[in-house]
Design a protein around this motif. Structure first.
Motif, PDB file in Angstrom:
ATOM      1  N   TRP A   1       0.847  -1.185   0.000  1.00  0.00           N
ATOM      2  CA  TRP A   1       0.000   0.000   0.000  1.00  0.00           C
ATOM      3  C   TRP A   1       0.887   1.242   0.000  1.00  0.00           C
ATOM      4  O   TRP A   1       1.894   1.304   0.687  1.00  0.00           O
ATOM      5  CB  TRP A   1      -0.871  -0.022   1.252  1.00  0.00           C
ATOM      6  CG  TRP A   1      -1.860   1.091   1.388  1.00  0.00           C
ATOM      7  CD1 TRP A   1      -1.702   2.238   2.116  1.00  0.00           C
ATOM      8  CD2 TRP A   1      -3.167   1.163   0.823  1.00  0.00           C
ATOM      9  NE1 TRP A   1      -2.838   3.021   2.033  1.00  0.00           N
ATOM     10  CE2 TRP A   1      -3.754   2.378   1.245  1.00  0.00           C
ATOM     11  CE3 TRP A   1      -3.909   0.308   0.000  1.00  0.00           C
ATOM     12  CZ2 TRP A   1      -5.046   2.760   0.867  1.00  0.00           C
ATOM     13  CZ3 TRP A   1      -5.194   0.683  -0.376  1.00  0.00           C
ATOM     14  CH2 TRP A   1      -5.735   1.898   0.058  1.00  0.00           C
ATOM     15  N   ARG A   2       0.480   2.222  -0.772  1.00  0.00           N
ATOM     16  CA  ARG A   2       1.237   3.474  -0.840  1.00  0.00           C
ATOM     17  C   ARG A   2       0.320   4.640  -0.493  1.00  0.00           C
ATOM     18  O   ARG A   2      -0.611   4.947  -1.240  1.00  0.00           O
ATOM     19  CB  ARG A   2       1.822   3.679  -2.232  1.00  0.00           C
ATOM     20  CG  ARG A   2       2.689   4.931  -2.372  1.00  0.00           C
ATOM     21  CD  ARG A   2       3.121   5.096  -3.828  1.00  0.00           C
ATOM     22  NE  ARG A   2       4.072   6.183  -4.005  1.00  0.00           N
ATOM     23  CZ  ARG A   2       3.738   7.466  -4.152  1.00  0.00           C
ATOM     24  NH1 ARG A   2       2.465   7.838  -4.122  1.00  0.00           N
ATOM     25  NH2 ARG A   2       4.675   8.380  -4.337  1.00  0.00           N
ATOM     26  N   LYS A   3       0.589   5.271   0.626  1.00  0.00           N
ATOM     27  CA  LYS A   3      -0.154   6.469   0.975  1.00  0.00           C
ATOM     28  C   LYS A   3       0.358   7.627   0.124  1.00  0.00           C
ATOM     29  O   LYS A   3       1.534   7.672  -0.211  1.00  0.00           O
ATOM     30  CB  LYS A   3       0.019   6.799   2.463  1.00  0.00           C
ATOM     31  CG  LYS A   3      -0.677   5.814   3.394  1.00  0.00           C
ATOM     32  CD  LYS A   3      -0.444   6.151   4.853  1.00  0.00           C
ATOM     33  CE  LYS A   3      -1.111   7.462   5.248  1.00  0.00           C
ATOM     34  NZ  LYS A   3      -2.591   7.349   5.286  1.00  0.00           N
ATOM     35  N   PRO A   4      -0.524   8.541  -0.229  1.00  0.00           N
ATOM     36  CA  PRO A   4      -0.050   9.699  -1.004  1.00  0.00           C
ATOM     37  C   PRO A   4       1.007  10.461  -0.217  1.00  0.00           C
ATOM     38  O   PRO A   4       0.895  10.617   1.002  1.00  0.00           O
ATOM     39  CB  PRO A   4      -1.319  10.541  -1.208  1.00  0.00           C
ATOM     40  CG  PRO A   4      -2.286  10.045  -0.176  1.00  0.00           C
ATOM     41  CD  PRO A   4      -1.953   8.605   0.045  1.00  0.00           C
ATOM     42  N   GLY A   5       2.045  10.864  -0.900  1.00  0.00           N
ATOM     43  CA  GLY A   5       3.170  11.481  -0.215  1.00  0.00           C
ATOM     44  C   GLY A   5       4.222  10.448   0.146  1.00  0.00           C
ATOM     45  O   GLY A   5       4.923  10.557   1.139  1.00  0.00           O
ATOM     46  N   HIS A   6       4.285   9.352  -0.650  1.00  0.00           N
ATOM     47  CA  HIS A   6       5.319   8.323  -0.520  1.00  0.00           C
ATOM     48  C   HIS A   6       5.151   7.437   0.714  1.00  0.00           C
ATOM     49  O   HIS A   6       6.122   6.986   1.300  1.00  0.00           O
ATOM     50  CB  HIS A   6       6.715   8.916  -0.543  1.00  0.00           C
ATOM     51  CG  HIS A   6       7.113   9.391  -1.906  1.00  0.00           C
ATOM     52  ND1 HIS A   6       8.084   8.796  -2.669  1.00  0.00           N
ATOM     53  CD2 HIS A   6       6.620  10.400  -2.684  1.00  0.00           C
ATOM     54  CE1 HIS A   6       8.195   9.421  -3.834  1.00  0.00           C
ATOM     55  NE2 HIS A   6       7.313  10.390  -3.849  1.00  0.00           N
ATOM     56  N   GLY A   7       3.911   7.174   1.095  1.00  0.00           N
ATOM     57  CA  GLY A   7       3.642   6.073   2.010  1.00  0.00           C
ATOM     58  C   GLY A   7       3.906   6.302   3.463  1.00  0.00           C
ATOM     59  O   GLY A   7       4.172   5.365   4.183  1.00  0.00           O
ATOM     60  N   ASP A   8       3.820   7.521   3.960  1.00  0.00           N
ATOM     61  CA  ASP A   8       4.017   7.737   5.390  1.00  0.00           C
ATOM     62  C   ASP A   8       2.784   7.258   6.157  1.00  0.00           C
ATOM     63  O   ASP A   8       1.663   7.553   5.792  1.00  0.00           O
ATOM     64  CB  ASP A   8       4.210   9.238   5.683  1.00  0.00           C
ATOM     65  CG  ASP A   8       5.468   9.757   5.012  1.00  0.00           C
ATOM     66  OD1 ASP A   8       5.446  10.908   4.577  1.00  0.00           O
ATOM     67  OD2 ASP A   8       6.448   8.995   4.924  1.00  0.00           O
ATOM     68  N   GLY A   9       2.989   6.501   7.210  1.00  0.00           N
ATOM     69  CA  GLY A   9       1.876   6.096   8.045  1.00  0.00           C
ATOM     70  C   GLY A   9       1.550   4.637   7.874  1.00  0.00           C
ATOM     71  O   GLY A   9       2.081   3.939   7.013  1.00  0.00           O
ATOM     72  N   PRO A  10       0.647   4.102   8.690  1.00  0.00           N
ATOM     73  CA  PRO A  10       0.330   2.690   8.694  1.00  0.00           C
ATOM     74  C   PRO A  10      -0.513   2.295   7.483  1.00  0.00           C
ATOM     75  O   PRO A  10      -1.200   3.115   6.883  1.00  0.00           O
ATOM     76  CB  PRO A  10      -0.475   2.499   9.984  1.00  0.00           C
ATOM     77  CG  PRO A  10      -1.107   3.840  10.211  1.00  0.00           C
ATOM     78  CD  PRO A  10      -0.087   4.841   9.731  1.00  0.00           C
ATOM     79  N   SER A  11      -0.458   1.028   7.119  1.00  0.00           N
ATOM     80  CA  SER A  11      -1.277   0.503   6.041  1.00  0.00           C
ATOM     81  C   SER A  11      -2.666   0.180   6.564  1.00  0.00           C
ATOM     82  O   SER A  11      -2.855  -0.096   7.739  1.00  0.00           O
ATOM     83  CB  SER A  11      -0.623  -0.779   5.490  1.00  0.00           C
ATOM     84  OG  SER A  11       0.670  -0.503   5.032  1.00  0.00           O
ATOM     85  N   PRO A  12      -3.661   0.191   5.655  1.00  0.00           N
ATOM     86  CA  PRO A  12      -5.021  -0.061   6.099  1.00  0.00           C
ATOM     87  C   PRO A  12      -5.300  -1.535   6.256  1.00  0.00           C
ATOM     88  O   PRO A  12      -4.585  -2.377   5.708  1.00  0.00           O
ATOM     89  CB  PRO A  12      -5.862   0.507   4.950  1.00  0.00           C
ATOM     90  CG  PRO A  12      -5.017   0.248   3.738  1.00  0.00           C
ATOM     91  CD  PRO A  12      -3.590   0.436   4.214  1.00  0.00           C
ATOM     92  N   ALA A  13      -6.333  -1.860   6.993  1.00  0.00           N
ATOM     93  CA  ALA A  13      -6.775  -3.253   7.072  1.00  0.00           C
ATOM     94  C   ALA A  13      -7.498  -3.606   5.779  1.00  0.00           C
ATOM     95  O   ALA A  13      -8.108  -2.759   5.140  1.00  0.00           O
ATOM     96  CB  ALA A  13      -7.716  -3.423   8.253  1.00  0.00           C
ATOM     97  N   ALA A  14      -7.413  -4.863   5.394  1.00  0.00           N
ATOM     98  CA  ALA A  14      -8.099  -5.294   4.178  1.00  0.00           C
ATOM     99  C   ALA A  14      -9.594  -5.323   4.414  1.00  0.00           C
ATOM    100  O   ALA A  14     -10.052  -5.500   5.523  1.00  0.00           O
ATOM    101  CB  ALA A  14      -7.594  -6.668   3.777  1.00  0.00           C
TER     102      ALA A  14
END
Length: 205
Positions: free
Chosen positions: A192-205
């Motif tokens: 998963w890639r958060k906008p802004g190069h993936g800062d922060g935790p990934s979401p649950a499926a």
């Protein structure tokens, strides 16, 4: 180096399918779905053709004008998919009806696909074997990732090898923490890639 990119249409179906076929012949997942190499050569393109058809109908295929690489993108809304269950069965029916692995790989990846947020899904990316290692794949998908950053849109993919996982990590993708484990086969890494190069935790499926 720079590549020119255009959006593929129905007239490009055969060329895109052949590109995917060549790029993924020896991929760990393709080798698991079709263990016999001779059989794989016979049916692999039919299997991948389903991905091309789905993307032409519902998404976007970015294709280098010289035919060296292609990226298949789907814009996936938040919430449970309405008809995705039918795609794995279609993959099996079209490619190799007696081979349950054709269907299983789609069901296992679908089971962990994030549903909480709308996102861009990089379904597949292929670079012709003779052009691999030249950075073409990164160049091909970078405009979409830059647009995701501008719009605040996440992106998602499944890496099919440890090597590709490392490449995607450099583009800001993060492993979600739960692998797709193919029975008696390789792992796949949902990323998963958060906008802004993936800062922060990934979401649950």
């Amino acid at each position: 180096m720079g590549i020119q990119i255009r959006q593929a249409g129905e007239a490009d179906r055969a060329a895109v399918t052949a590109l995917l076929d060549g790029a993924f012949q020896n991929d760990p997942v393709s080798s698991w779905v079709f263990p016999d190499e001779t059989h794989r050569r016979a049916v692999h393109s039919r299997f991948l053709g389903v991905f091309v058809d789905v993307t032409l109908a519902e998404g976007r295929i970015d294709l280098a004008t010289d035919g060296s690489c292609a990226a298949l993108w789907l814009r996936v809304p938040a919430g449970e998919p309405e008809h995705e269950d039918g795609v794995p069965a279609r993959m099996r029916a079209v490619a190799d009806p007696d081979n349950e692995r054709c269907e299983l790989v789609g069901r296992l990846t679908g089971a962990v696909h994030p549903t909480a947020e709308e996102h861009e899904y990089l379904l597949m990316i292929a670079v012709s074997p003779e052009r691999q290692g030249q950075g073409l794949g990164t160049e091909l998908i970078r405009p979409v990732l830059e647009r995701c950053d501008r719009e605040g849109t996440p992106a998602y993919l499944e890496a099919s090898s440890a090597r590709s996982r490392g490449l995607y990590e450099r583009l800001g993708f993060e492993f979600t923490g739960v692998t797709v484990d193919l029975p008696e086969g390789p792992h796949m890494w949902p990323m998963w890639r958060k906008p802004g190069h993936g800062d922060g935790p990934s979401p649950a499926a």
